[in-house]
Design an enzyme around this catalytic site. Structure first.
Site, mmCIF file in Angstrom:
data_model
loop_
_atom_site.group_PDB
_atom_site.id
_atom_site.type_symbol
_atom_site.label_atom_id
_atom_site.label_comp_id
_atom_site.label_asym_id
_atom_site.label_seq_id
_atom_site.Cartn_x
_atom_site.Cartn_y
_atom_site.Cartn_z
ATOM 1 N N ARG A 73 0.601 -1.172 -0.069
ATOM 2 C CA ARG A 73 -0.085 -0.078 -0.092
ATOM 3 C C ARG A 73 0.961 1.291 -0.154
ATOM 4 N NH1 ARG A 73 -2.733 -3.250 3.738
ATOM 5 N NH2 ARG A 73 -4.195 -4.260 2.708
ATOM 6 N N LYS B 74 3.136 11.343 -11.430
ATOM 7 C CA LYS B 74 2.372 10.298 -12.286
ATOM 8 C C LYS B 74 3.026 9.001 -12.488
ATOM 9 C CE LYS B 74 -0.422 13.533 -14.814
ATOM 10 N NZ LYS B 74 -0.758 14.197 -16.357
ATOM 11 N N GLU C 233 10.225 18.855 -24.906
ATOM 12 C CA GLU C 233 9.499 19.190 -23.467
ATOM 13 C C GLU C 233 10.207 20.147 -23.013
ATOM 14 O OE1 GLU C 233 6.839 17.318 -22.824
ATOM 15 O OE2 GLU C 233 6.951 15.394 -23.469
ATOM 16 N N LYS D 193 7.676 22.873 -13.768
ATOM 17 C CA LYS D 193 6.601 21.976 -13.545
ATOM 18 C C LYS D 193 6.552 21.858 -12.055
ATOM 19 C CE LYS D 193 5.470 17.448 -14.349
ATOM 20 N NZ LYS D 193 5.601 16.140 -14.850
ATOM 21 N N GLU E 199 -4.045 17.495 -11.755
ATOM 22 C CA GLU E 199 -4.582 18.090 -12.936
ATOM 23 C C GLU E 199 -6.218 18.297 -12.882
ATOM 24 O OE1 GLU E 199 -2.382 15.936 -16.084
ATOM 25 O OE2 GLU E 199 -3.923 16.331 -17.473
ATOM 26 N N ARG F 70 -2.679 22.336 -14.166
ATOM 27 C CA ARG F 70 -1.497 21.127 -14.619
ATOM 28 C C ARG F 70 -1.815 20.724 -16.076
ATOM 29 N NH1 ARG F 70 0.917 16.168 -11.357
ATOM 30 N NH2 ARG F 70 2.140 15.291 -12.843
ATOM 31 N N ASN G 287 0.142 20.128 -21.048
ATOM 32 C CA ASN G 287 -0.173 19.081 -22.184
ATOM 33 C C ASN G 287 -0.137 19.950 -23.460
ATOM 34 O OD1 ASN G 287 -0.818 16.651 -20.643
ATOM 35 N ND2 ASN G 287 -2.801 17.623 -20.206
ATOM 36 N N HIS H 286 0.228 17.962 -26.829
ATOM 37 C CA HIS H 286 0.106 16.628 -26.519
ATOM 38 C C HIS H 286 -0.828 15.868 -27.226
ATOM 39 C CE1 HIS H 286 3.559 17.144 -24.082
ATOM 40 N NE2 HIS H 286 3.640 15.978 -23.804
ATOM 41 N N HIS I 98 0.053 13.051 -29.263
ATOM 42 C CA HIS I 98 -0.328 11.859 -28.967
ATOM 43 C C HIS I 98 -1.064 10.914 -30.119
ATOM 44 C CE1 HIS I 98 -0.478 12.503 -24.261
ATOM 45 N NE2 HIS I 98 0.730 11.895 -24.618
ATOM 46 N N HIS J 257 8.118 10.297 -28.961
ATOM 47 C CA HIS J 257 7.059 10.961 -28.215
ATOM 48 C C HIS J 257 7.350 12.409 -28.471
ATOM 49 C CE1 HIS J 257 4.464 12.296 -24.978
ATOM 50 N NE2 HIS J 257 5.379 12.990 -24.561
HETATM 51 N N1 LIG Z 1 4.905 10.265 -15.393
HETATM 52 C C1 LIG Z 1 5.074 11.155 -16.218
HETATM 53 O O1 LIG Z 1 4.580 12.125 -15.757
HETATM 54 C C2 LIG Z 1 5.296 10.953 -17.692
HETATM 55 C C3 LIG Z 1 5.719 12.131 -18.331
HETATM 56 C C4 LIG Z 1 6.369 11.940 -19.707
HETATM 57 C C5 LIG Z 1 6.449 10.645 -20.174
HETATM 58 N N2 LIG Z 1 6.235 9.488 -19.333
HETATM 59 C C6 LIG Z 1 6.653 8.328 -19.841
HETATM 60 O O2 LIG Z 1 7.933 8.247 -20.095
HETATM 61 C C7 LIG Z 1 8.449 7.233 -20.933
HETATM 62 C C8 LIG Z 1 9.387 7.664 -21.907
HETATM 63 O O3 LIG Z 1 10.467 8.133 -21.095
HETATM 64 P P1 LIG Z 1 11.807 8.263 -22.007
HETATM 65 O O4 LIG Z 1 11.863 9.120 -22.912
HETATM 66 O O5 LIG Z 1 12.920 8.467 -20.941
HETATM 67 O O6 LIG Z 1 12.145 6.867 -22.643
HETATM 68 P P2 LIG Z 1 13.002 5.325 -21.831
HETATM 69 O O7 LIG Z 1 12.612 5.190 -20.423
HETATM 70 O O8 LIG Z 1 12.562 4.283 -22.805
HETATM 71 O O9 LIG Z 1 14.316 5.746 -22.532
HETATM 72 C C9 LIG Z 1 14.846 5.863 -23.683
HETATM 73 C C10 LIG Z 1 15.997 5.163 -24.223
HETATM 74 O O10 LIG Z 1 17.031 5.478 -23.501
HETATM 75 C C11 LIG Z 1 17.913 4.522 -22.813
HETATM 76 N N3 LIG Z 1 18.521 5.568 -21.950
HETATM 77 C C12 LIG Z 1 18.017 5.905 -20.826
HETATM 78 N N4 LIG Z 1 19.210 6.472 -20.189
HETATM 79 C C13 LIG Z 1 20.269 6.740 -20.974
HETATM 80 C C14 LIG Z 1 21.535 7.110 -20.651
HETATM 81 N N5 LIG Z 1 21.794 8.085 -19.733
HETATM 82 N N6 LIG Z 1 22.441 6.834 -21.745
HETATM 83 C C15 LIG Z 1 21.866 6.011 -22.687
HETATM 84 N N7 LIG Z 1 20.795 5.612 -23.048
HETATM 85 C C16 LIG Z 1 19.821 6.054 -22.053
HETATM 86 C C17 LIG Z 1 17.000 3.681 -22.594
HETATM 87 O O11 LIG Z 1 17.421 2.439 -22.142
HETATM 88 C C18 LIG Z 1 16.016 3.749 -23.766
HETATM 89 O O12 LIG Z 1 16.284 2.548 -24.483
HETATM 90 C C19 LIG Z 1 7.045 6.883 -21.526
HETATM 91 O O13 LIG Z 1 6.545 5.562 -21.199
HETATM 92 C C20 LIG Z 1 6.142 7.947 -21.126
HETATM 93 O O14 LIG Z 1 4.763 7.442 -21.207
HETATM 94 C C21 LIG Z 1 5.927 9.810 -18.016
HETATM 95 ZN ZN LIG Z 2 5.486 14.854 -23.109
#
Ligand SMILES: NC(=O)c1ccc[n+]([C@@H]2O[C@H](COP(=O)([O-])OP(=O)(O)OC[C@H]3O[C@@H](n4cnc5c(N)ncnc54)[C@H](O)[C@@H]3O)[C@@H](O)[C@H]2O)c1
Ligand SMILES: [Zn+2]
Length: 364
Positions: free
Chosen positions: A121, A143, A185, A227, A237, A241, A245, A248, A252, A266
């Site tokens: 929990r 999130k 972003e 942020k 949100e 917040r 978007n 987005h 999306h 993305h």
């Molecule tokens: N929670 C939130 O508020 C929020 C906001 C935006 C996006 N997201 C989520 O985030 C995800 C995307 O995140 P991302 O773009 O970081 O992608 P990711 O976590 O898939 O990383 C991208 C790639 O980079 C590699 N990588 C990571 N750090 C590295 C480094 N320092 N050096 C070399 N390679 C590295 C990873 O292994 C992967 O192959 C999506 O699932 C999205 O839905 C969440």
């Molecule tokens: Zn985004």
């Protein structure tokens, strides 16, 4: 030049540290928050490049790091991935003093954060983001989610981390396309919140592109500050917040229309989506063409796509984009909720835009 931002959420407030060399100092930050075994969730790519340094830093403080290494990529953000991770975490004999460390990009952060929120929990967790996108966006704000066949991020909860540690040095190993996608972003924060920050980004475009740490530290810190202020006002949100978007709803839809493939990352979808949101704002008389052109010029300078026709392969049709836009979770009462602008740095939310106006924009 290292910086500290605080996200104010009453007794759940936390600090976001941004700077150089922070992985080696992680033990100092984490030690006051936990004891004993520290599960470190990461992915294979990050593990091979940076895990040893983090392990050493945690061990140096008398803690016992336990790495849990996931397959890189979005496919880990599933029920199966959550089940595997939960199993590994529960084998670390978690208790009330435990702290889970998420060491990776948004995928690792979202999945580890969700597991932390669910197990027993709610277990505390720390974010040590390793991608630009994760440092400026996903690691902050609480999130967490996995994907469902019906759509992305549909299964999740709000669970705030106890601390965020963003080490700018980790960004040097990021593939260039991932870095630039994360940069979309960054441009988004300026485009929605601050004309002055936007000018600063324009001025520093070359240094940012070269990943000059002297510029990346204040850049990431600035995004975290924006942020943190927004999340501090509207954690769930309900209002402001939603401004985050910007770009987005279109983005999306473009990601969905291209099958979430590597044709469009993305941030690339967000870049095109922001230009569409600016164009629509100008068509509706809220902003000027000059603002749109300025945004477009800057995104191009940062090697980001700005139009649907920049996407490699067959271009998604306006109708396909519209269908995906109406499936987006930001739809309220049949109207598509959009973030539009009155100029650079002046975003607002509206549900008053007709489908016809969006169709005309996409057809133009
Ligand atoms: N929670 C939130 O508020 C929020 C906001 C935006 C996006 N997201 C989520 O985030 C995800 C995307 O995140 P991302 O773009 O970081 O992608 P990711 O976590 O898939 O990383 C991208 C790639 O980079 C590699 N990588 C990571 N750090 C590295 C480094 N320092 N050096 C070399 N390679 C590295 C990873 O292994 C992967 O192959 C999506 O699932 C999205 O839905 C969440
Ligand atoms: Zn985004």
């Amino acid at each position: 030049m290292n910086d500290r931002i605080s996200l104010e959420l009453g007794d759940r407030s936390y600090a976001v540290h941004v700077g150089r060399g922070l992985t080696s100092q992680a033990g100092e930050f984490l030690a006051p928050l936990c004891g004993g075994i520290v599960p470190v969730v990461t992915d294979r790519n990050v593990a091979s490049l940076h895990l040893e340094r983090l392990m050493e830093a945690i061990r140096g403080r008398g803690l016992e790091p336990r790495p849990i290494v996931l397959e890189p990529g979005e496919s880990s953000k599933t029920f199966q991935g959550l089940e595997r991770l939960s199993d590994a975490l529960l084998n670390c004999s978690l208790d009330r003093n435990s702290l889970i460390v998420a060491f990776g990009g948004g995928v690792v952060g979202d999945l580890a954060g969700l597991a932390a929120g669910l197990l027993k929990r709610g277990i505390a967790y720390a974010q040590i983001p390793t991608t630009l996108l994760a440092q400026v966006d996903s690691s902050i704000g609480g999130k967490t989610a996995i994907n469902a066949p019906q759509g992305k991020n549909l299964i999740g909860l709000f669970h705030q981390p106890r601390i965020v540690i963003s080490d700018i040095d980790l960004l040097s190993t990021l593939p260039r396309r991932e870095f630039l996608s994360g940069y979309a972003e960054v441009a988004k924060y300026a485009a929605l919140n601050s004309p002055e920050f936007f000018s600063w980004l324009e001025l520093n475009a070359a240094a940012i592109s070269d990943r000059d740490a002297a510029v990346l530290v204040p850049m990431v810190a600035r995004c975290c500050r924006i942020k943190a202020a927004i999340v501090g006002q509207d954690e769930r949100e309900a209002g402001t917040r939603t401004l985050l978007n910007l770009g987005h709803t279109f983005g999306h839809a473009l990601e969905a229309a291209t099958g979430y493939s590597d044709r469009l990352l993305h941030g690339e979808g967000v870049a095109i989506g922001m230009v569409l949101a600016f164009r629509l704002s100008a068509r509706l008389g809220f902003s000027t063409k000059v603002d749109t052109e300025r945004l477009e010029r800057h995104l191009r300078a940062m090697s980001l796509p700005t139009t649907v026709s920049d996407i490699p392969g067959p271009n998604p049709s306006p109708e396909a984009i519209l269908v995906h836009m109406s499936h987006d979770k930001k739809v309220r009462g049949g109207q598509i909720a959009l973030v539009l602008v009155r100029g650079i740095g002046q975003a607002f939310t509206t549900s008053d835009v007709s489908i016809e106006a969006i169709r005309a924009l996409l057809a133009a």
